[in-house]
Design a protein around this motif. Structure first.
Motif, mmCIF file in Angstrom:
data_model
loop_
_atom_site.group_PDB
_atom_site.id
_atom_site.type_symbol
_atom_site.label_atom_id
_atom_site.label_comp_id
_atom_site.label_asym_id
_atom_site.label_seq_id
_atom_site.Cartn_x
_atom_site.Cartn_y
_atom_site.Cartn_z
ATOM 1 N N CYS A 66 0.890 -1.157 0.014
ATOM 2 C CA CYS A 66 -0.073 -0.155 0.010
ATOM 3 C C CYS A 66 0.892 1.330 -0.174
ATOM 4 C CB CYS A 66 -0.663 -0.049 1.215
ATOM 5 S SG CYS A 66 -1.980 -1.406 1.338
ATOM 6 N N PRO A 67 0.704 2.192 -0.998
ATOM 7 C CA PRO A 67 1.468 3.227 -1.001
ATOM 8 C C PRO A 67 1.004 4.249 -0.122
ATOM 9 C CG PRO A 67 -0.213 3.215 -2.695
ATOM 10 C CD PRO A 67 -0.526 2.192 -2.227
ATOM 11 N N SER A 85 4.045 9.030 6.283
ATOM 12 C CA SER A 85 3.730 8.133 4.797
ATOM 13 C C SER A 85 3.248 7.017 5.448
ATOM 14 C CB SER A 85 5.111 8.188 4.128
ATOM 15 O OG SER A 85 5.690 9.595 3.485
ATOM 16 N N LEU A 86 3.629 6.272 6.373
ATOM 17 C CA LEU A 86 3.119 5.083 6.825
ATOM 18 C C LEU A 86 1.672 5.129 7.114
ATOM 19 C CD1 LEU A 86 6.455 3.738 8.867
ATOM 20 C CD2 LEU A 86 5.442 2.887 6.753
ATOM 21 N N ALA A 87 1.381 6.219 8.011
ATOM 22 C CA ALA A 87 0.190 6.280 8.185
ATOM 23 C C ALA A 87 -1.028 6.432 7.108
ATOM 24 C CB ALA A 87 -0.309 7.615 8.981
ATOM 25 N N LEU A 88 -0.345 7.072 6.093
ATOM 26 C CA LEU A 88 -1.199 7.286 4.877
ATOM 27 C C LEU A 88 -1.240 5.960 3.973
ATOM 28 C CD1 LEU A 88 -0.052 10.757 3.396
ATOM 29 C CD2 LEU A 88 -2.361 10.376 4.379
ATOM 30 N N SER A 89 -0.212 5.212 3.937
ATOM 31 C CA SER A 89 -0.281 4.022 3.358
ATOM 32 C C SER A 89 -1.265 2.989 3.689
ATOM 33 C CB SER A 89 0.993 3.281 3.250
ATOM 34 O OG SER A 89 1.351 2.559 4.809
ATOM 35 N N GLN A 90 -2.033 3.269 5.189
ATOM 36 C CA GLN A 90 -3.112 2.360 5.555
ATOM 37 C C GLN A 90 -4.160 2.686 5.093
ATOM 38 O OE1 GLN A 90 -2.874 2.147 10.001
ATOM 39 N NE2 GLN A 90 -0.557 2.764 10.056
ATOM 40 N N LEU A 91 -4.579 3.896 4.525
ATOM 41 C CA LEU A 91 -5.711 4.401 4.012
ATOM 42 C C LEU A 91 -5.676 3.926 2.237
ATOM 43 C CD1 LEU A 91 -5.674 8.156 5.390
ATOM 44 C CD2 LEU A 91 -6.606 5.975 6.299
ATOM 45 N N ASN A 92 -4.775 3.343 1.725
ATOM 46 C CA ASN A 92 -4.781 3.216 0.368
ATOM 47 C C ASN A 92 -4.832 1.762 0.131
ATOM 48 O OD1 ASN A 92 -4.531 5.875 -0.534
ATOM 49 N ND2 ASN A 92 -2.358 6.028 0.042
ATOM 50 N N PRO A 93 -5.427 1.188 -0.981
ATOM 51 C CA PRO A 93 -5.357 -0.028 -1.330
ATOM 52 C C PRO A 93 -3.861 -0.722 -1.912
ATOM 53 C CG PRO A 93 -6.360 1.030 -3.087
ATOM 54 C CD PRO A 93 -6.111 2.192 -2.044
ATOM 55 N N PRO A 94 -3.680 -1.885 -1.880
ATOM 56 C CA PRO A 94 -2.397 -2.170 -2.300
ATOM 57 C C PRO A 94 -2.245 -2.190 -4.088
ATOM 58 C CG PRO A 94 -3.595 -4.214 -1.914
ATOM 59 C CD PRO A 94 -4.452 -2.985 -1.445
ATOM 60 N N GLU A 95 -1.127 -2.092 -4.239
ATOM 61 C CA GLU A 95 -0.747 -1.824 -5.701
ATOM 62 C C GLU A 95 0.677 -2.607 -6.094
ATOM 63 O OE1 GLU A 95 -0.401 2.553 -6.358
ATOM 64 O OE2 GLU A 95 1.582 2.494 -5.676
ATOM 65 N N THR A 96 0.962 -2.559 -7.390
ATOM 66 C CA THR A 96 2.185 -2.913 -7.942
ATOM 67 C C THR A 96 3.301 -2.307 -7.737
ATOM 68 O OG1 THR A 96 0.875 -4.690 -9.533
ATOM 69 C CG2 THR A 96 3.292 -4.329 -9.831
ATOM 70 N N VAL A 97 4.232 -2.331 -7.089
ATOM 71 C CA VAL A 97 5.324 -1.297 -6.872
ATOM 72 C C VAL A 97 6.031 -1.253 -8.127
ATOM 73 C CG1 VAL A 97 7.186 -0.582 -5.660
ATOM 74 C CG2 VAL A 97 5.576 -1.907 -4.655
ATOM 75 N N GLU A 98 6.382 -0.040 -8.936
ATOM 76 C CA GLU A 98 6.791 0.263 -10.075
ATOM 77 C C GLU A 98 7.863 1.285 -9.784
ATOM 78 O OE1 GLU A 98 6.580 -0.973 -13.121
ATOM 79 O OE2 GLU A 98 4.864 -2.313 -12.967
ATOM 80 N N LEU A 99 9.132 0.637 -9.828
ATOM 81 C CA LEU A 99 10.359 1.341 -9.557
ATOM 82 C C LEU A 99 11.557 1.122 -10.570
ATOM 83 C CD1 LEU A 99 10.621 1.370 -5.479
ATOM 84 C CD2 LEU A 99 9.715 3.195 -7.026
ATOM 85 N N ALA A 100 12.068 2.078 -10.854
ATOM 86 C CA ALA A 100 13.307 1.814 -11.822
ATOM 87 C C ALA A 100 14.490 1.487 -10.909
ATOM 88 C CB ALA A 100 13.628 3.214 -12.460
ATOM 89 N N SER A 101 15.417 0.648 -11.633
ATOM 90 C CA SER A 101 16.726 0.214 -10.882
ATOM 91 C C SER A 101 17.661 1.211 -11.421
ATOM 92 C CB SER A 101 16.755 -1.219 -11.172
ATOM 93 O OG SER A 101 16.858 -1.761 -12.501
ATOM 94 N N TYR A 303 2.492 8.286 -25.336
ATOM 95 C CA TYR A 303 3.582 8.448 -24.361
ATOM 96 C C TYR A 303 2.901 7.813 -23.217
ATOM 97 C CZ TYR A 303 1.213 13.158 -23.378
ATOM 98 O OH TYR A 303 0.370 13.902 -23.183
ATOM 99 N N SER A 304 3.788 7.404 -22.328
ATOM 100 C CA SER A 304 3.336 6.654 -20.995
ATOM 101 C C SER A 304 4.332 6.736 -20.023
ATOM 102 C CB SER A 304 2.737 5.503 -21.178
ATOM 103 O OG SER A 304 3.922 4.649 -21.835
ATOM 104 N N ASP A 305 3.809 6.617 -18.793
ATOM 105 C CA ASP A 305 4.829 6.345 -17.543
ATOM 106 C C ASP A 305 4.522 4.815 -17.453
ATOM 107 O OD1 ASP A 305 2.222 5.672 -16.408
ATOM 108 O OD2 ASP A 305 2.110 7.050 -15.119
ATOM 109 N N ARG A 306 5.400 4.318 -16.150
ATOM 110 C CA ARG A 306 5.528 2.979 -16.199
ATOM 111 C C ARG A 306 4.239 2.328 -15.990
ATOM 112 N NH1 ARG A 306 10.937 1.662 -14.912
ATOM 113 N NH2 ARG A 306 10.290 -0.385 -13.534
ATOM 114 N N THR A 307 3.431 2.625 -14.954
ATOM 115 C CA THR A 307 2.094 2.251 -14.597
ATOM 116 C C THR A 307 1.136 1.991 -16.077
ATOM 117 O OG1 THR A 307 2.243 2.785 -12.650
ATOM 118 C CG2 THR A 307 -0.039 2.116 -13.400
ATOM 119 N N THR A 308 1.183 3.079 -16.660
ATOM 120 C CA THR A 308 0.358 3.231 -17.625
ATOM 121 C C THR A 308 0.873 2.128 -19.096
ATOM 122 O OG1 THR A 308 -0.257 5.454 -17.503
ATOM 123 C CG2 THR A 308 -0.657 4.843 -19.834
#
Length: 437
Positions: A66-67, A85-101, A303-308
């Motif tokens: 959850c983000p 940030s941790l408190a806000l993450s409890q309010l959001n649904p889980p999602e696929t983590v998309e991070l560049a390496s 054009y798109s971001d990682r999620t799109t």
């Protein structure tokens, strides 16, 4: 103020470390610092000199998928920021983590800083050039040097950073003739040097064209959008090319890949190294890339971001940008270029028998629909290939998609209007309404 400042700052590393100790499984830190030195002129004189600095940090982390996103400005308490940030993450649904390496790439700093004294000299020079010809003109201006430092670091080993220096100016000239008020404006954005004589000459040319007021044309006749005005049409195109709008099926070009969508004279693209809006990586750490959107009128790419990009099965095009620090990355453009033609602006005008030139306007296109009805703030009447004077009380209506299918001539005078590099162009079939007396 250089990129070394953010590299020596350990805040980003502290945030990542505390986030992991607090139970986050992934995190990223986006930092932005800016220094701006604007110089203002009012009524032909230097009015004020300012220096402003800003610093912002955005922490995005994931716990249990959850983000949570938190933004802070100025001095930051790392522990408090992670906890928010941790408190806000409890309010959001889980999602696929998309991070560049970590890509292992090094990005050079962009642009060259100039002194306040140089900005003042440029401003004074431009005003003097205009008032040498029109001594009664009142000139106002804003000459600026902006230095922005960006760093993106995440838990996948990514650490990208660069410094971006941009020079810009905006000038307006006011001419009062009895009850007639005329305002001509122009500007410039560059990396290394501004050209006050070019800005002044463009304003002088418009003032010369506006010496006489004449009736406007009416009905349907060719309209020449100068490079300054043509940007109105491209906003709709940029929205139609957005991968998010393709996913939502709100773009009219959803099923048009490989098919003609605008006039065959038009080629639209982005170039990471082009002009003052060059950009080495997006706000997700993905290297930006050259990309042709429309080639000779035929739709080639969105054009798109990682999620799109993942949802479109096309991958990111390096166009994931944050509208603001407190926003998640979304598909966006860093520059947008229209391949110019060969004709000068004066040559374009000579090709018009009877028509209208639009240089400044009030109004814009209506989002993805492309419909527009604009008031001409600064426009000129053309007869037999010659400008005969300025028009007033004139409106032009049409649709951007239709207009771009009816582009009959393309200029070679491309210039930056914001992050859009566009030439002047002539469009047929637009509806003009104006007072003829």
């Amino acid at each position: 103020m250089g990129s070394v400042n953010l590299l020596q700052d350990t805040l980003a590393e502290q945030l990542l470390e505390i986030a992991f100790k607090s139970g986050a499984e992934a995190a990223e830190v986006y930092q932005s610092r800016s220094l701006s030195r604007p110089v203002f002129f009012e009524a032909n004189r230097l009015k004020q000199i300012e220096t402003s600095q800003s610093q912002g940090t955005a922490l995005r982390l994931w716990r249990h998928g959850c983000p949570g996103l938190t933004v802070a400005y100025g001095d930051v308490d790392p522990q408090a920021m992670v906890e928010r940030s941790l408190a806000l993450s409890q309010l959001n649904p889980p999602e696929t983590v998309e991070l560049a390496s970590q890509s292992g790439l090094s990005y050079p700093d962009l642009g060259t800083s100039v002194s306040v004294e140089m900005l003042i000299n440029w401003g004074k020079q431009a005003i003097a050039l205009i008032r040498d010809v029109y001594p009664d003109i009142l000139c106002h201006g804003d000459w600026e040097c902006d230095i922005e430092n960006t760093r993106l670091i995440n838990s996948q080993g990514l650490d990208s950073h660069y410094t971006d220096t941009t020079l810009s100016c905006y000038m307006s000239a006011e001419w009062v003739r009895g009850d007639d008020f005329l305002n001509v404006a122009d500007g410039q954005t560059q990396r290394d040097q501004l050209h006050p004589e070019k800005v002044a000459n463009q304003i002088l040319q418009r003032l010369n064209w506006a010496k006489e007021n004449v009736p406007s044309p009416s009905g349907r006749c060719p309209v020449l959008f100068t490079s300054k005005a043509a940007d109105m049409l491209w906003g709709t195109v940029q929205a139609a090319l957005n991968g998010k709008h393709i996913l939502e099926r709100s773009s009219p070009w959803v099923d048009r890949l490989g098919k003609p969508v605008i006039a065959p004279t038009l080629t639209l693209y982005q170039n990471p190294a082009a002009g003052p809006y060059s950009c080495p990586f997006d706000d997700e750490g993905q290297p930006t890339q050259s990309l042709i959107f429309i080639e000779n009128g035929i739709l080639r790419n969105f054009y798109s971001d990682r999620t799109t990009g993942q949802k479109l099965n096309s991958g990111s095009t390096g166009n994931g940008f944050r509208p603001g620090l407190s926003s998640y990355p979304t598909p966006g453009l860093f520059n947008f270029l229209i391949q110019p033609g060969d004709l000068s602006l004066l040559d374009l005008i000579k090709k018009m028998d009877n028509g209208l030139i639009i240089d400044q306007m009030l109004g814009s296109c209506s989002g993805l629909s492309g419909d527009f009805s604009i008031n001409v703030d600064l426009g000129y009447r053309v007869e037999n290939g010659q400008i005969i004077g300025r028009v007033k009380d004139t409106m032009v209506a049409g649709n951007a998609y239709t207009a771009l299918k009816q582009v009959v001539e393309l200029g070679g005078d491309a210039d930056w209007n914001g992050s859009c590099y566009t030439p002047s162009l002539i469009v047929e079939g637009l509806s003009i309404t104006g007072k003829n007396s």
